[in-house]
Design a protein around this motif. Structure first.
Motif, short mmCIF file in Angstrom:
data_model
loop_
_atom_site.label_atom_id
_atom_site.label_comp_id
_atom_site.label_asym_id
_atom_site.label_seq_id
_atom_site.Cartn_x
_atom_site.Cartn_y
_atom_site.Cartn_z
N ALA A 48 0.83 -1.20 0.00
CA ALA A 48 0.00 0.00 0.00
C ALA A 48 0.87 1.25 0.00
O ALA A 48 0.59 2.22 -0.72
N ILE A 49 1.94 1.23 0.79
CA ILE A 49 2.85 2.37 0.82
C ILE A 49 3.53 2.55 -0.54
O ILE A 49 3.71 3.68 -1.02
N ASP A 50 3.90 1.45 -1.18
CA ASP A 50 4.51 1.51 -2.50
C ASP A 50 3.56 2.17 -3.50
O ASP A 50 3.97 3.05 -4.28
N GLY A 51 2.30 1.77 -3.48
CA GLY A 51 1.34 2.36 -4.40
C GLY A 51 1.15 3.85 -4.16
O GLY A 51 1.08 4.65 -5.10
N ILE A 52 1.07 4.23 -2.90
CA ILE A 52 0.92 5.65 -2.56
C ILE A 52 2.15 6.44 -3.03
O ILE A 52 2.03 7.52 -3.62
N ALA A 53 3.35 5.88 -2.79
CA ALA A 53 4.58 6.57 -3.17
C ALA A 53 4.68 6.77 -4.68
O ALA A 53 5.15 7.80 -5.17
N ARG A 54 4.23 5.78 -5.43
CA ARG A 54 4.34 5.83 -6.89
C ARG A 54 3.32 6.78 -7.53
O ARG A 54 3.61 7.38 -8.58
N TYR A 55 2.14 6.90 -6.92
CA TYR A 55 1.05 7.59 -7.60
C TYR A 55 0.51 8.82 -6.88
O TYR A 55 -0.41 9.46 -7.38
N HIS A 56 1.08 9.16 -5.73
CA HIS A 56 0.57 10.31 -4.99
C HIS A 56 1.66 11.34 -4.69
O HIS A 56 1.68 11.95 -3.62
N GLY A 57 2.57 11.50 -5.61
CA GLY A 57 3.56 12.57 -5.49
C GLY A 57 4.41 12.50 -4.25
O GLY A 57 5.01 11.48 -3.96
N GLU A 58 4.42 13.57 -3.48
CA GLU A 58 5.34 13.69 -2.35
C GLU A 58 4.68 13.34 -1.02
O GLU A 58 5.04 13.88 0.03
N VAL A 59 3.74 12.43 -1.04
CA VAL A 59 3.05 12.04 0.19
C VAL A 59 3.94 11.22 1.11
O VAL A 59 3.82 11.28 2.34
N VAL A 60 4.87 10.43 0.54
CA VAL A 60 5.70 9.52 1.34
C VAL A 60 7.15 10.00 1.36
O VAL A 60 7.77 10.18 0.31
N GLY A 61 7.68 10.18 2.56
CA GLY A 61 9.07 10.57 2.73
C GLY A 61 9.83 9.50 3.50
O GLY A 61 9.28 8.48 3.90
#
Length: 239
Positions: free
Chosen positions: A203-216
């Motif tokens: 889930a974190i991978d999907g968010i990182a790939r498709y939601h810009g700078e949401v994951v640091g």
């Protein structure tokens, strides 16, 4: 601050040690792994800890009852599907606990207290922050990451080695915004055919790939930790 510890699994790769004992209750220097985790989190100011149980849940409940920490609330929530599903389902079970800033800690990660303090010391770098370490080489079982300038671009065990820049240690921090995004992605993935077999870090991978700078990312290089999956990992943890 709240912390959610994912401890539903048995730890079959450590059999026979885990035949009747959950991996999170393996003892290290006289205390179970879970107690080391709880005390590490408490030392950093975490006041509410929720443990997601599964295998031998009653033993985990008893171990938590035996931990006496002033000012820290300890409780469990149970994943009855632990034998059928991976830890994405444990996060789904605990999604009602994700309505405020919180941490997730894998139930098989032994961390020194300085790591908990480092994760919480400064304002979060993003709505979702993945704690990482860096080393010279990575093996097939490492949860590898690709990051640059504090931003996570991908995470997974099968990342091509030429793209790998670090390894997740199994500790993540979420803001209110990050929690909402994460819960929405959990619910979306569990509607898919393979949802029950997914790790929550997919889930974190999907968010990182498709939601810009949401994951640091935040690196804890130089601090001690150990993932406890194989017998050799236990030797390192005891040391």
């Amino acid at each position: 601050m709240k912390a959610i510890i994912l401890s539903a699994g048995q730890g079959r790769r450590l059999l026979p040690l885990t035949a009747e004992t959950p991996k999170c209750l393996i003892p290290f220097s006289g205390k179970p792994l879970l107690e080391w985790q709880v005390r590490s989190l408490a030392s950093a100011g975490v006041t509410e800890i929720v443990v997601v149980t599964g295998f031998e849940a009653a033993k985990v409940d008893a171990a938590l009852d035996a931990i006496k920490l002033s000012g820290v609330s300890l409780r469990t929530t149970h994943n009855p599907f632990f034998e059928l599903a991976d830890n994405l389902a444990s996060c789904w079970i605990a999604r009602h606990e994700m309505k405020q800033p919180f941490l997730i800690l894998n139930g098989d990660t032994l961390i020194e207290p300085e790591i908990s303090k480092a994760v919480l010391a400064d304002p979060p770098v993003a709505p979702i922050t993945v704690t990482i370490d860096r080393k010279g080489d990575y093996d097939s079982d490492d949860m590898k990451v690709r990051d640059k300038d504090g931003r996570l671009f991908a995470i997974g065990k099968t990342l091509p080695l030429d793209l790998v820049t670090g390894e997740s240690i199994g500790c993540l921090r979420f803001t209110d915004e990050g929690a909402k995004i994460f819960v929405a992605e959990i619910e979306r993935l569990l509607r898919s055919e393979d949802g029950l077999k997914r790790w929550y870090l997919s889930a974190i991978d999907g968010i990182a790939r498709y939601h810009g700078e949401v994951v640091g990312v935040r690196s804890i290089e130089g601090k001690e930790w150990s993932e406890l999956d194989f017998p050799a990992d236990l030797d390192r943890g005891w040391r």
